[in-house]
Design an enzyme around this catalytic site. Structure first.
Site, PDB file in Angstrom:
ATOM      1  N   GLY A  47       0.995  -1.101  -0.015  1.00  0.00           N
ATOM      2  CA  GLY A  47      -0.024  -0.122   0.017  1.00  0.00           C
ATOM      3  C   GLY A  47       0.801   1.206   0.069  1.00  0.00           C
ATOM      4  O   GLY A  47       1.837   1.426  -0.907  1.00  0.00           O
ATOM      5  N   GLU A  48       0.699   1.986   1.020  1.00  0.00           N
ATOM      6  CA  GLU A  48       1.667   3.302   0.914  1.00  0.00           C
ATOM      7  C   GLU A  48       2.115   3.288   2.632  1.00  0.00           C
ATOM      8  O   GLU A  48       1.427   3.418   3.579  1.00  0.00           O
ATOM      9  CB  GLU A  48       0.603   4.413   0.936  1.00  0.00           C
ATOM     10  CG  GLU A  48       1.350   5.824   0.710  1.00  0.00           C
ATOM     11  CD  GLU A  48       2.726   5.917  -0.265  1.00  0.00           C
ATOM     12  OE1 GLU A  48       2.259   5.275  -1.356  1.00  0.00           O
ATOM     13  OE2 GLU A  48       3.782   6.055   0.352  1.00  0.00           O
ATOM     14  N   SER A  49       3.537   3.142   2.494  1.00  0.00           N
ATOM     15  CA  SER A  49       3.875   2.882   4.026  1.00  0.00           C
ATOM     16  C   SER A  49       3.999   4.221   4.841  1.00  0.00           C
ATOM     17  O   SER A  49       3.688   3.909   5.873  1.00  0.00           O
ATOM     18  CB  SER A  49       5.467   2.670   3.833  1.00  0.00           C
ATOM     19  OG  SER A  49       6.239   3.442   3.011  1.00  0.00           O
ATOM     20  N   CYS A  79       6.039  -5.475   0.226  1.00  0.00           N
ATOM     21  CA  CYS A  79       6.126  -4.009  -0.383  1.00  0.00           C
ATOM     22  C   CYS A  79       6.290  -3.097   0.667  1.00  0.00           C
ATOM     23  O   CYS A  79       7.185  -2.790   1.477  1.00  0.00           O
ATOM     24  CB  CYS A  79       5.147  -4.063  -1.423  1.00  0.00           C
ATOM     25  SG  CYS A  79       5.604  -2.709  -2.655  1.00  0.00           S
ATOM     26  N   ARG A 106      12.889   3.031  -0.585  1.00  0.00           N
ATOM     27  CA  ARG A 106      11.548   3.138  -1.238  1.00  0.00           C
ATOM     28  C   ARG A 106      11.741   3.498  -2.683  1.00  0.00           C
ATOM     29  O   ARG A 106      12.648   4.125  -3.352  1.00  0.00           O
ATOM     30  CB  ARG A 106      10.852   4.318  -0.577  1.00  0.00           C
ATOM     31  CG  ARG A 106      10.693   4.011   0.920  1.00  0.00           C
ATOM     32  CD  ARG A 106       9.771   5.254   1.569  1.00  0.00           C
ATOM     33  NE  ARG A 106       8.412   5.100   0.967  1.00  0.00           N
ATOM     34  CZ  ARG A 106       7.766   6.233   1.042  1.00  0.00           C
ATOM     35  NH1 ARG A 106       8.178   7.326   1.607  1.00  0.00           N
ATOM     36  NH2 ARG A 106       6.420   6.210   0.551  1.00  0.00           N
ATOM     37  N   ILE A 135       5.436  -3.416  -7.597  1.00  0.00           N
ATOM     38  CA  ILE A 135       4.469  -2.267  -7.914  1.00  0.00           C
ATOM     39  C   ILE A 135       5.233  -0.953  -7.045  1.00  0.00           C
ATOM     40  O   ILE A 135       5.227  -1.185  -5.798  1.00  0.00           O
ATOM     41  CB  ILE A 135       3.186  -2.388  -7.467  1.00  0.00           C
ATOM     42  CG1 ILE A 135       2.379  -3.397  -8.283  1.00  0.00           C
ATOM     43  CG2 ILE A 135       2.485  -0.993  -7.739  1.00  0.00           C
ATOM     44  CD1 ILE A 135       1.129  -3.971  -7.838  1.00  0.00           C
ATOM     45  N   ARG A 136       5.992  -0.149  -7.644  1.00  0.00           N
ATOM     46  CA  ARG A 136       6.663   1.006  -6.875  1.00  0.00           C
ATOM     47  C   ARG A 136       7.330   0.397  -5.716  1.00  0.00           C
ATOM     48  O   ARG A 136       7.316   0.524  -4.513  1.00  0.00           O
ATOM     49  CB  ARG A 136       5.536   1.943  -6.539  1.00  0.00           C
ATOM     50  CG  ARG A 136       5.092   2.854  -7.622  1.00  0.00           C
ATOM     51  CD  ARG A 136       4.029   4.054  -7.337  1.00  0.00           C
ATOM     52  NE  ARG A 136       2.670   3.468  -7.075  1.00  0.00           N
ATOM     53  CZ  ARG A 136       2.180   3.112  -5.675  1.00  0.00           C
ATOM     54  NH1 ARG A 136       2.657   3.724  -4.587  1.00  0.00           N
ATOM     55  NH2 ARG A 136       1.089   2.508  -5.688  1.00  0.00           N
ATOM     56  N   HIS A 171       4.403  -8.490  -4.434  1.00  0.00           N
ATOM     57  CA  HIS A 171       3.302  -8.790  -4.013  1.00  0.00           C
ATOM     58  C   HIS A 171       2.730 -10.230  -4.298  1.00  0.00           C
ATOM     59  O   HIS A 171       1.864 -10.598  -5.099  1.00  0.00           O
ATOM     60  CB  HIS A 171       2.323  -7.776  -4.728  1.00  0.00           C
ATOM     61  CG  HIS A 171       2.406  -6.501  -4.245  1.00  0.00           C
ATOM     62  ND1 HIS A 171       1.727  -5.910  -3.262  1.00  0.00           N
ATOM     63  CD2 HIS A 171       3.209  -5.425  -4.792  1.00  0.00           C
ATOM     64  CE1 HIS A 171       1.985  -4.736  -3.342  1.00  0.00           C
ATOM     65  NE2 HIS A 171       2.802  -4.335  -3.994  1.00  0.00           N
ATOM     66  N   GLU A 173       0.422 -11.790  -3.095  1.00  0.00           N
ATOM     67  CA  GLU A 173      -1.148 -11.758  -2.675  1.00  0.00           C
ATOM     68  C   GLU A 173      -1.661 -11.383  -4.033  1.00  0.00           C
ATOM     69  O   GLU A 173      -3.140 -11.599  -4.016  1.00  0.00           O
ATOM     70  CB  GLU A 173      -1.310 -10.964  -1.571  1.00  0.00           C
ATOM     71  CG  GLU A 173      -1.719  -9.607  -1.843  1.00  0.00           C
ATOM     72  CD  GLU A 173      -0.174  -8.697  -1.872  1.00  0.00           C
ATOM     73  OE1 GLU A 173       1.051  -9.612  -1.962  1.00  0.00           O
ATOM     74  OE2 GLU A 173      -0.154  -7.453  -2.043  1.00  0.00           O
TER      75      GLU A 173
HETATM   76  N1  GLN Z   1       6.373   2.401  -2.835  1.00  0.00           N
HETATM   77  C1  GLN Z   1       5.607   2.502  -1.857  1.00  0.00           C
HETATM   78  C2  GLN Z   1       5.745   2.937  -0.222  1.00  0.00           C
HETATM   79  O1  GLN Z   1       6.683   3.697  -0.107  1.00  0.00           O
HETATM   80  C3  GLN Z   1       5.193   0.999  -1.612  1.00  0.00           C
HETATM   81  C4  GLN Z   1       4.428   0.744  -2.983  1.00  0.00           C
HETATM   82  C5  GLN Z   1       3.573  -0.903  -2.507  1.00  0.00           C
HETATM   83  O2  GLN Z   1       3.374  -1.272  -1.536  1.00  0.00           O
HETATM   84  N2  GLN Z   1       3.082  -1.520  -3.775  1.00  0.00           N
HETATM   85  O3  GLN Z   1       5.228   2.744   0.611  1.00  0.00           O
END
Ligand code: GLN
Length: 196
Positions: A47-49, A79, A106, A135-136, A171, A173
């Site tokens: 998600g977004e840390s 992630c 990151r 993903i990112r 990921h 999942e």
């Molecule tokens: N780049 C995101 C972060 O810094 C992580 C991306 C992800 O969980 N798909 O949280």
């Protein structure tokens, strides 16, 4: 049967729940400290840390999770979850849960490669290669002495384990390949056997 808590503050938590249920584990969504009661393992999703870290503090989850983890409860981070587990985040003043002796970077694959899929060799789960969705994604820049590297993509560490903690850049999942979730369930079962 193991009961797995899936941190459900933000991100891809429903997908983790689905995979653990495919494997026959019981799951509980964790949004508040009382939801941690009776769990045998915890997953921190992607998600977004920064959002997950902020919500962990807001809902007073940091200390109870740290206490259980330090006592030996297995924790898996994928992630953003890997970033949340790290003791050091490049460019950030403070870590979040600070449980794993890893330094993470990151968004390490750059804008041109925001998301991609690749087959990863992960000896700990055997052949065939694992279909890893990035993903990112973060990667691990360096690890402490107690950390085992489980996989690399090109020259970057993208999966590692330190005792009861498992961190993945990608990921699992988002695929139907349950081998890494099963690997985590084995870590949980091994710990349950040690308990009275
Ligand atoms: N780049 C995101 C972060 O810094 C992580 C991306 C992800 O969980 N798909 O949280």
């Amino acid at each position: 049967m193991s009961k797995i808590g899936v941190l459900a503050l933000q991100g891809a938590f429903r997908e983790h729940k689905r995979l653990f249920e495919m494997l026959g584990a019981e799951t509980v969504l964790v949004k508040l400290p009382e939801h941690l009661e009776g769990i045998d393992g915890l997953v921190i999703p992607g998600g977004e840390s920064t959002a997950i870290g902020r919500l962990l503090r807001e809902y007073a989850l940091v200390e109870p999770i740290r206490r259980l983890a330090v006592e030996g409860m297995p924790v898996m981070g994928t992630c953003a979850g890997m970033i949340v587990l790290a003791k050091e985040i490049v460019g950030a003043p403070e870590p979040h849960l600070a449980l794993m002796d890893i330094r993470v970077n990151r968004n390490s694959f750059g804008r041109q490669r925001e998301s991609f899929e690749t087959d990863l060799d992960i000896p700990a789960i055997g052949a065939p290669a694992f279909p890893a969705v990035f993903i990112r994604a973060p990667h691990v820049e360096s690890v402490g002495a107690g950390v085992d590297v489980l996989a690399r993509y090109e020259d970057r560490i993208v999966a590692c384990r330190e005792g009861q903690f498992l961190a993945l850049s990608f990921h699992p999942e988002l695929t139907d390949d349950t081998r890494l979730h099963n690997y985590f369930l084995e870590m949980v079962a091994a710990r349950q056997q040690l308990q009275p």
